[in-house]
Write an enzyme that holds these catalytic residues in place. Structure first.
Site, PDB file in Angstrom:
ATOM      1  N   ASP A  51     119.716 -76.457  15.108  1.00 43.77           N
ATOM      2  CA  ASP A  51     120.517 -76.002  13.907  1.00 43.77           C
ATOM      3  C   ASP A  51     120.685 -77.233  13.009  1.00 43.77           C
ATOM      4  OD1 ASP A  51     122.765 -77.412  15.539  1.00 43.77           O
ATOM      5  OD2 ASP A  51     123.794 -77.275  13.846  1.00 43.77           O
ATOM      6  N   ASP A  66     130.317 -73.977  17.054  1.00 47.82           N
ATOM      7  CA  ASP A  66     130.486 -75.289  17.466  1.00 47.82           C
ATOM      8  C   ASP A  66     131.763 -75.554  17.823  1.00 47.82           C
ATOM      9  OD1 ASP A  66     131.914 -75.475  15.080  1.00 47.82           O
ATOM     10  OD2 ASP A  66     130.442 -77.103  14.269  1.00 47.82           O
TER      11      ASP A  66
END
Lengths: 379, 379
Positions: free
Chosen positions: B274, B95
C-alpha cells in the site's frame, strides 16, 4: 452537416410548455433540457464518464471567457476544438463571455467597439468585440454559440436599460455579419443564437424579442434575467419573451435556476436552461432531491444511511448514503464534492426529463404544481 | 465464514517472487497486489465506481486514526461497518493508527500502556492502546486488521530500535490477547496481522520476524521501512524479513512505494503493498505511466493530445489526453485531481497484475528488469 433543427413534438394544453427535439451534428437533444455548465472545459468535479452515465447530460456548456484565457485558443484549435480536447462528443454550447467579463474580470470598460477587460488570473488586458467573440467561439467549436451582449444589472434605470439594449442590438448585427462571413471550423455546423435583453421593462423586452427574431436564427436566448430580481418578475419577463419569440425555434433562458424556477419557466414555454446552481450549491453541501432540499452538513443526517435520492435513476444518487456524504463533506474529502455535484446534476436532468414525459402525457400542469411544492421543502 | 486463506499459486524460479490468492469473506485477492489507501473512508478524489471499473482495485485500506476521529465509531457501527458506510463491498484492510499518531497528531506521548495524542483536527486528547485499537478496528470492520506498533524513525540508534521493538512485541501480545478474546463484529471474519519492526538492524529484524511468525497469524506485515532510508537498505531489510517470515502466509510490506520499489520487492517475496504515492503524487501533477514518469505541469505537454497512457487497460487513462489533464491541473479544476489519481492507481494495479502474469509465465525477472528501467524514465 446542417443547421440545428428543432422539431416541436408536443405543446401542453394548459400552459405554454413544450416538448421538442433539437438535432445537431453532435446528436439530438430532447427538450425541455438542462445543460450542465462546463466552465473551463470541465463540469466542476465531474468526469465526462459521470456526465454520460450518471447525469445523462445531453449537452454541456463551455464558458468562452474561461476557455479563451485558459487553455487559450491555440491549445483548443490544435486539439481540433473543445469536443476533441475534453472528450465530450455530444453537443456543446458556448456562451459569449460577456457575462463573465462583467462578473469576474478585475476591471472592464465598455465602448461601442466592445469591452476591454483585465484577466482575473494574471491581470493581462484583453479586448472582446462582437467580431472576435464570434471568431473565438468558432475556434472553441461550440455547436451553439451565443451573441456578444451587455447584461445590465438589476435594477437598472429605464434609460440605461434602453441604451444598453440598443448597444446589444448593434453588437448583434455585427455578430451575425461576422458569423455569416466565416466558415464552420471543424467540419460540423455551428449555430448562432441572439440574446434578448431589455431588463425589466416590457416595451424594451418586446422590442428586443422582435429584434432577435428578425435574425431568423436557429434558436433564441433570453438573457438578463435571474440577476437579482424577485422570482415573480423573472417569470413575468420570461413569459413576455416566450410570447414574443417564435414558437418554431427553441427558447433558451440563460442562467436559471432553482428546480422550481425551471418548472415554472418550462410552463411559460422555455426549452433550454443552464445554471451553475447544481454544481456550485452541491459543493457547498446543498442537495436538490426528488423529496426536497437537503443541507447535508446538518447533524440530522449523521446517522441517516438511506440513499441520497432513491427517487431518481442515477447510480451515484442511489449508491451513497446521506451519512457517508455528510462525513465526506465534513472531512473535506474531494469525493464529497464529486458526489454532491453528480447527484445534483442527475437530479436536474431527471427533473426536465420528467417534465418532458408529463408534457407528452398531457398532465404537465398538475404534475408541475405538485412537484414545485415538494421540491422546495427543506428536509 | 472462515479465516483468511492464502493459496500459493506459483514461485518464480529466478527470484523469491510469488503469485497467490487470498480468500476473504468479502472476496478474493490475487497477489502480488497493491491496495489503494482510503484514508477517511474515501480514496482521495476517487469514487468507489472508479475504483472498481477503472482502477480495478481488489482491496482498499482504511486509516484507523482518521476514521476513529471522523466520522467516529458510532457512525461506523450504526452503519454496520465501513463496507456498508462507504459502499465498498470488496475486502478492506485497516491500519492500526500508530503511524498516523506519530506523523499527524499535534502531540503524542508513548508509555507502556499506549500512546496519548492530540487530534490534528480539534486538539482533543485521545489514548490508543493495543487493546482499544483492536476494538476500534473491529468496529471499523476491516477484513484484515493490523497490530498496534511503534514505528521508529530512520535513522534510529540501536538501543532505541531494540527498546522500541520489544515494546512493539509486548503490545503484539496484548493485541492478540484482546483480538482472540473478542468476536467478529458484522458477520464476517476479521484477521489480525502482526507487524515486524527492528529498524535497520539485521539481528533485530530477524528476532522480530520470529516473534511475529510465532503468532501463527493469517498473514504478516513488514513495518518501519520506506521511512527515509536509501532504497538499497529498504531492499536489504525487505529481503531479510521475507526470508524470515513463513512462506505459506502472505507478506505485506507497509507504505511502499514507487513502481520500481514495488517490482524489486515483489522479486524479494512481498505479496501485498500500500502507499499514498499514486494518489498524493497524482494530486501534485506526477503521473506514473507504462512509458515512464510524467510531470504533467510541464510545458512540453501543452499540445500533446495523446492519451495519458494507452499502455494500460483503464478507460480514464485511455480517454483523457495529456494536454487536457495539464490544462485541468493549471486551472486547478477538481477533475484534474480525480483523473490523475484514478490513472496512477490504475497504473499501479496494472503493474502488479502484469507482475503476476509474468510470475505465472516464468519470465518475471527479465520482464522486471526491463520494466524497472522503463518506468523510472522521466518523460
Amino acid at each position: 452537416m446542417a443547421s440545428l433543427q428543432f422539431q416541436l413534438q408536443a405543446t401542453d394544453g394548459h400552459s405554454a410548455a413544450r416538448a421538442g427535439k433539437i438535432t445537431t451534428d453532435h446528436g439530438e437533444i430532447l427538450t425541455p433540457i438542462f445543460m450542465p455548465v462546463g466552465t473551463a472545459g470541465s463540469v466542476k468535479a465531474v468526469s465526462q464518464q459521470q456526465l454520460k452515465n450518471d447525469v445523462q447530460a445531453q449537452i454541456i456548456l463551455g464558458n468562452t471567457y474561461h476557455l479563451y484565457l485558459r487553455p487559450g485558443l491555440e491549445t483548443l484549435e490544435k486539439a481540433g476544438g473543445l469536443h476533441k480536447f475534453n472528450g465530450w462528443n455530444r453537443p456543446i454550447l458556448t456562451d459569449s463571455g460577456g457575462y463573465q467579463v462583467f462578473s469576474l474580470a478585475s476591471s472592464r470598460k465598455i465602448t461601442e467597439e466592445g469591452v476591454v477587460f483585465q484577466s482575473h488570473i494574471d491581470g493581462s488586458k484583453h479586448l472582446f468585440t462582437p467580431e472576435n467573440v464570434m471568431d473565438i467561439q468558432r475556434s472553441i467549436g461550440g455547436d451553439i454559440i451565443m451573441a456578444f451582449d451587455e447584461c445590465p444589472p438589476y435594477p437598472s434605470e429605464y434609460k440605461y436599460a434602453e441604451k444598453s439594449m440598443h448597444l446589444t442590438h448593434r453588437w448583434l448585427d455585427r455578430c451575425f455579419e461576422r458569423f455569416n462571413g466565416t466558415p464552420d471550423r471543424y467540419g460540423y455546423t455551428q449555430n448562432l443564437f441572439p440574446i434578448v435583453q431589455g431588463s425589466t421593462y416590457a416595451d424594451l423586452r418586446k422590442a428586443s424579442c422582435e429584434y432577435a427574431a428578425s435574425k431568423n436564427a436557429a434558436g433564441n436566448a433570453i438573457g438578463g434575467l435571474s440577476v437579482g430580481e424577485p422570482d415573480h418578475m423573472m417569470y413575468e419577463f420570461t413569459q413576455l419573451c416566450c410570447e414574443n419569440l417564435p414558437a418554431e425555434k427553441p427558447r433558451y433562458l440563460m442562467g436559471v435556476g432553482t428546480p422550481w424556477n425551471i418548472l415554472e419557466c418550462i410552463a411559460l414555454g422555455v426549452d433550454m436552461f443552464d445554471c451553475v446552481m447544481p454544481t456550485r450549491n452541491g459543493r457547498n453541501a446543498m442537495l436538490f432531491t426528488s423529496k426536497g432540499v437537503i443541507n447535508i452538513d446538518n447533524k440530522k443526517w449523521e446517522h441517516d444511511y438511506s440513499p441520497l435520492d432513491d427517487g431518481i435513476d442515477s447510480d451515484i444518487s442511489n449508491y451513497y448514503s446521506k451519512a457517508y456524504l455528510r462525513h465526506l463533506m465534513k472531512a473535506k474529502e474531494i469525493l464529497g464534492l464529486t458526489i454532491a455535484s453528480v447527484h445534483n446534476l442527475a437530479f436536474y436532468l431527471w427533473l426536465v426529463g420528467e417534465a418532458r414525459k408529463h408534457i407528452l402525457a398531457g398532465d404537465f400542469i398538475s404534475w408541475k404544481n405538485e412537484q414545485a411544492a415538494i421540491l422546495q421543502q427543506r428536509l
